[in-house]
Design an enzyme around this catalytic site. Structure first.
Site, PDB file in Angstrom:
ATOM      1  N   TYR A  56     -24.250 -62.957 -45.787  1.00  0.00           N
ATOM      2  CA  TYR A  56     -23.226 -61.923 -45.819  1.00  0.00           C
ATOM      3  C   TYR A  56     -23.871 -60.583 -45.482  1.00  0.00           C
ATOM      4  O   TYR A  56     -24.624 -60.027 -46.263  1.00  0.00           O
ATOM      5  CB  TYR A  56     -22.550 -61.837 -47.191  1.00  0.00           C
ATOM      6  N   HIS A 125     -25.612 -73.557 -48.623  1.00  0.00           N
ATOM      7  CA  HIS A 125     -24.350 -73.022 -48.110  1.00  0.00           C
ATOM      8  C   HIS A 125     -23.623 -74.009 -47.210  1.00  0.00           C
ATOM      9  O   HIS A 125     -22.391 -74.120 -47.258  1.00  0.00           O
ATOM     10  CB  HIS A 125     -24.637 -71.722 -47.360  1.00  0.00           C
ATOM     11  N   SER A 205     -11.971 -68.539 -51.266  1.00  0.00           N
ATOM     12  CA  SER A 205     -10.753 -68.187 -50.538  1.00  0.00           C
ATOM     13  C   SER A 205      -9.495 -68.730 -51.225  1.00  0.00           C
ATOM     14  O   SER A 205      -8.634 -69.324 -50.558  1.00  0.00           O
ATOM     15  CB  SER A 205     -10.819 -68.680 -49.080  1.00  0.00           C
ATOM     16  N   PRO A 206      -9.348 -68.538 -52.541  1.00  0.00           N
ATOM     17  CA  PRO A 206      -8.148 -69.040 -53.219  1.00  0.00           C
ATOM     18  C   PRO A 206      -6.886 -68.291 -52.804  1.00  0.00           C
ATOM     19  O   PRO A 206      -5.780 -68.758 -53.068  1.00  0.00           O
ATOM     20  CB  PRO A 206      -8.465 -68.802 -54.697  1.00  0.00           C
ATOM     21  N   LEU A 207      -7.071 -67.145 -52.131  1.00  0.00           N
ATOM     22  CA  LEU A 207      -5.936 -66.371 -51.632  1.00  0.00           C
ATOM     23  C   LEU A 207      -5.754 -66.556 -50.128  1.00  0.00           C
ATOM     24  O   LEU A 207      -5.124 -65.751 -49.450  1.00  0.00           O
ATOM     25  CB  LEU A 207      -6.116 -64.888 -51.967  1.00  0.00           C
ATOM     26  N   GLY A 208      -6.331 -67.654 -49.604  1.00  0.00           N
ATOM     27  CA  GLY A 208      -6.135 -67.967 -48.187  1.00  0.00           C
ATOM     28  C   GLY A 208      -6.631 -66.870 -47.263  1.00  0.00           C
ATOM     29  O   GLY A 208      -5.964 -66.522 -46.298  1.00  0.00           O
ATOM     30  N   ARG A 209      -7.834 -66.334 -47.573  1.00  0.00           N
ATOM     31  CA  ARG A 209      -8.427 -65.257 -46.768  1.00  0.00           C
ATOM     32  C   ARG A 209      -7.487 -64.056 -46.683  1.00  0.00           C
ATOM     33  O   ARG A 209      -7.397 -63.380 -45.663  1.00  0.00           O
ATOM     34  CB  ARG A 209      -8.782 -65.765 -45.370  1.00  0.00           C
ATOM     35  N   GLY A 210      -6.771 -63.841 -47.775  1.00  0.00           N
ATOM     36  CA  GLY A 210      -5.862 -62.707 -47.838  1.00  0.00           C
ATOM     37  C   GLY A 210      -4.454 -63.019 -47.392  1.00  0.00           C
ATOM     38  O   GLY A 210      -3.532 -62.238 -47.665  1.00  0.00           O
TER      39      GLY A 210
END
Length: 330
Positions: A56, A125, A205-210
């Site tokens: 990152y 990773h 990504s539980p928010l679907g990448r936003g």
């Protein structure tokens, strides 16, 4: 803060984790001051689980976290990763390396950037198909024996790979993408295997990448340097179809007076007790909004309504490009 056990040594982590990737990379403009304020606000709220990786930035996210926890090491459970090699000439290109000597060099570099003596959770990773996972885990085991790492994890690994890794050293956590819009880990049995084996499942990504926040309503909403512009799910007809599914989910959330983000996080926590959602944000206000998801448990009727409007096949497009999809569930 609700806590969950990780590993067999009594360590406990918060029921929600803070993903720090977007603070330094891939999601538009950096604001280190606001990001550090967000990390501090998370620690103040009892969120001790901070997620980063050497790729990152690359590297800059670990440095940022190191600065944020300099005087608060005891408050933080640090998870970082190695194994994805960025191409300095093309940020979209990735290499994978699991060679033992590379593992050890990466660990030393991460410890230095983070400014800590031991990494709480060290993930591979992505799985390197050219190196037997037993060799990679063997090197990671030596890091545990040397006192540089406490617990080991894998990211985007298949059940077979997890079992092979466990033959060398206990695996405390598996990290894979998991949300209402990304449920392939259910199809390949990883979620079930972790549940049965006592392995913590960390859902990135539980928010679907936003997307599931409802704040990205057009491709043009994405900054020019935002990597989601390369995601099949955010492009063309796929994007429009996915917005239609999201609208149906938002109707259910509104009846419960929940924001879309809270709703998406509550879905995961209701569905699986051994799952910890790792949401990403670099703003205190969104951190506070997401933490309120801990106050909700969805009813069986609500879970059935979600399944009716957003089954596993509801969303269109693969979650990565074809090249990167070869690296998941490996």
């Amino acid at each position: 803060m609700k806590l969950k056990q990780i590993g067999s040594d009594g360590a406990a982590v918060s029921a929600l984790a803070l993903g720090c990737m977007g603070m330094s990379d891939l999601y538009g403009v950096r604001d280190d001051k606001e990001s550090i304020a967000t990390i501090h606000a998370a620690l103040d709220a009892g969120v001790n689980f901070l997620d980063t990786a050497d790729m990152y930035g690359p590297h800059t996210n670990e440095i940022l976290i190191g600065e944020a926890i300099r005087d608060r090491r005891d408050d933080a459970f640090i998870a970082t990763k190695f194994g994805i090699v960025r191409d300095p000439n093309d940020p979209q290109k990735r290499g994978i390396c699991g060679r033992p000597e590379y593992v050890k060099a990466c660990c030393d570099a991460s410890l230095k950037r983070l400014g800590i003596d031991v990494i709480d959770l060290y993930y591979q990773h992505r799985i390197d198909a050219t190196v037997p996972v037993e060799e990679t885990i063997g090197a990671m085991k030596e890091l545990v024996e040397a006192g540089k790492v406490r617990l080991l994890g894998l990211s985007e690994a298949s059940v077979e790979t997890i079992k092979r890794a466990q033959s060398v050293h206990p695996i405390a956590a598996i990290q894979s993408e998991y949300s209402i819009w990304s449920r392939d880990v259910e199809d390949v049995g990883v979620v079930e295997y972790c549940r049965e084996s006592g392995i913590l499942f960390v859902a990135y990504s539980p928010l679907g990448r936003g997307f599931l926040t409802g704040q990205v309503t057009s491709f043009d909403d994405l900054p020019a340097d935002d990597y989601r512009r390369h995601s099949p799910r955010f492009q063309g007809e796929n994007f429009q179809k996915n917005l239609e599914v999201l609208d149906r989910l938002r109707e259910i959330a509104q009846r419960r007076e929940m924001t879309p983000s809270q709703f998406a996080l509550a879905w995961l926590m209701t569905k699986e007790n051994h799952v910890i959602p790792t949401f990403g944000t670099k703003k205190v206000k969104y951190l506070q909004e997401n933490l309120r998801a801990l106050d909700y448990t969805l009813t069986q009727d609500e879970m059935e309504q979600i399944e009716a409007v957003a089954p596993q096949t509801a969303f269109s497009g693969t979650r990565y490009t074809q090249e990167l999809m070869r690296l998941v569930n490996a």
